[in-house]
Enzyme design. Structure first.
Site, PDB file in Angstrom:
ATOM      1  N   TYR A   1      40.679  36.311  47.339  1.00 48.42           N
ATOM      2  CA  TYR A   1      39.685  37.352  47.998  1.00 48.42           C
ATOM      3  C   TYR A   1      39.089  37.948  46.601  1.00 48.42           C
ATOM      4  O   TYR A   1      37.953  38.007  46.559  1.00 48.42           O
ATOM      5  CB  TYR A   1      40.301  38.379  48.913  1.00 48.42           C
ATOM      6  CG  TYR A   1      39.198  39.417  49.315  1.00 48.42           C
ATOM      7  CD1 TYR A   1      37.985  39.282  50.268  1.00 48.42           C
ATOM      8  CD2 TYR A   1      39.454  40.656  48.741  1.00 48.42           C
ATOM      9  CE1 TYR A   1      37.513  39.902  50.616  1.00 48.42           C
ATOM     10  CE2 TYR A   1      38.496  41.578  49.052  1.00 48.42           C
ATOM     11  CZ  TYR A   1      37.422  41.376  49.973  1.00 48.42           C
ATOM     12  OH  TYR A   1      36.496  42.307  50.530  1.00 48.42           O
TER      13      TYR A   1
ATOM     14  N   LYS B   1      35.001  37.812  45.204  1.00 49.42           N
ATOM     15  CA  LYS B   1      34.194  38.745  45.231  1.00 49.42           C
ATOM     16  C   LYS B   1      33.672  39.042  43.691  1.00 49.42           C
ATOM     17  O   LYS B   1      32.606  39.545  43.253  1.00 49.42           O
ATOM     18  CB  LYS B   1      34.785  40.230  45.441  1.00 49.42           C
ATOM     19  CG  LYS B   1      35.222  40.229  46.947  1.00 49.42           C
ATOM     20  CD  LYS B   1      33.770  40.356  47.775  1.00 49.42           C
ATOM     21  CE  LYS B   1      33.983  40.199  49.210  1.00 49.42           C
ATOM     22  NZ  LYS B   1      32.746  40.089  50.032  1.00 49.42           N
TER      23      LYS B   1
ATOM     24  N   THR C   1      36.062  48.159  59.777  1.00 45.16           N
ATOM     25  CA  THR C   1      35.780  47.111  60.334  1.00 45.16           C
ATOM     26  C   THR C   1      36.899  46.002  60.779  1.00 45.16           C
ATOM     27  O   THR C   1      38.022  46.405  60.348  1.00 45.16           O
ATOM     28  CB  THR C   1      34.718  46.344  59.577  1.00 45.16           C
ATOM     29  OG1 THR C   1      35.095  45.643  58.445  1.00 45.16           O
ATOM     30  CG2 THR C   1      33.376  47.142  59.107  1.00 45.16           C
TER      31      THR C   1
END
Length: 236
Positions: free
Chosen positions: A113, A117, A150
């Site tokens: 991840y 990014k 979220t």
């Protein structure tokens, strides 16, 4: 508002989306690259890419490049078209493994991840360099939305989910708050003509030192072109 389907984990879907969008023959003034997954178990997209790298980064890389001519046609000297790429503070701890971008040697959800990014920040800076060199009326900036409440955290270990549930109201931004910096980058008069910026809380700030490595930016761009099957115009 009109919805057009696009699966960022599928190179075929991205190309089909671009064809449908082009058929509308309308200008493109703002592109916000915001799709993403986080900490997913090791798995591949339909094109065989590690999912974090394939969806978070390569999907946006291909989409942006396929729409670039439309953005250039839509931008003017007084009103540049704008590209906003959503990264994360996680990029500060990310490492780019050019010899193993698919994390085949040693897979870590956190590492994969963070790498995706970091790749987005490197991509933004290289893209802005090329846009400036070509004299295009298009700017590219990268945004850190902060920690937002979220469904992105659905793959977090159960202890993390409990902590999130207990602290979200205090520590996490709402989706509206998380979107504010992307909106700022997309429409603020203060950002007119400004590109190659890393934005957090609607302010320009410094990204990770490694992200400013121009040779790394160039090498990632060249490799990305090969992976998604487009020509590397910048190398000509």
């Amino acid at each position: 508002v009109e919805f057009l389907y696009c699966d960022l984990a599928s190179m075929k879907s991205i190309r089909q989306f671009v064809q449908r969008f082009r058929a509308k023959n309308c200008p493109l003034h703002v592109l916000v690259n915001n799709a993403g997954v986080m900490l997913v178990p090791e798995r591949k997209t339909e094109d065989g890419f590690e999912e974090h790298f394939g969806l978070n980064y390569l999907g946006h890389f291909l989409l942006t490049n396929l729409l670039l001519d439309m953005l250039k046609q839509s931008g003017t000297h007084s009103h540049n078209a704008r590209i906003i790429i959503v990264s994360s503070a996680t990029h500060y701890v990310g490492k780019l493994h050019l010899n193993d971008l698919q994390s085949r040697c040693s897979y870590s959800p956190h590492g994969a991840y963070a790498q995706s990014k970091l790749a987005l920040v490197l991509f933004t800076y290289r893209l802005q360099h090329l846009l400036t060199a070509n004299g295009s009326h298009v700017t590219a900036n990268v945004v850190d939305p902060g920690v937002v409440n979220t469904e992105l955290y659905k793959h977090v270990f159960w202890v993390g989910k409990v902590v999130k549930w207990m602290t979200a109201w205090l520590c996490f931004k709402t989706p509206e708050e998380g979107a504010s910096t992307s909106i700022y980058a997309a429409v603020s008069p203060e950002m007119e003509g400004a590109g190659g910026c890393y934005l957090y809380n609607e302010e320009r700030t410094k990204s990770a030192d490694i992200a400013y490595d121009e040779e790394l930016q160039r090498r990632l761009w060249t490799e990305s072109c090969k992976m998604v099957g487009i020509s590397d115009e910048a190398s000509r």
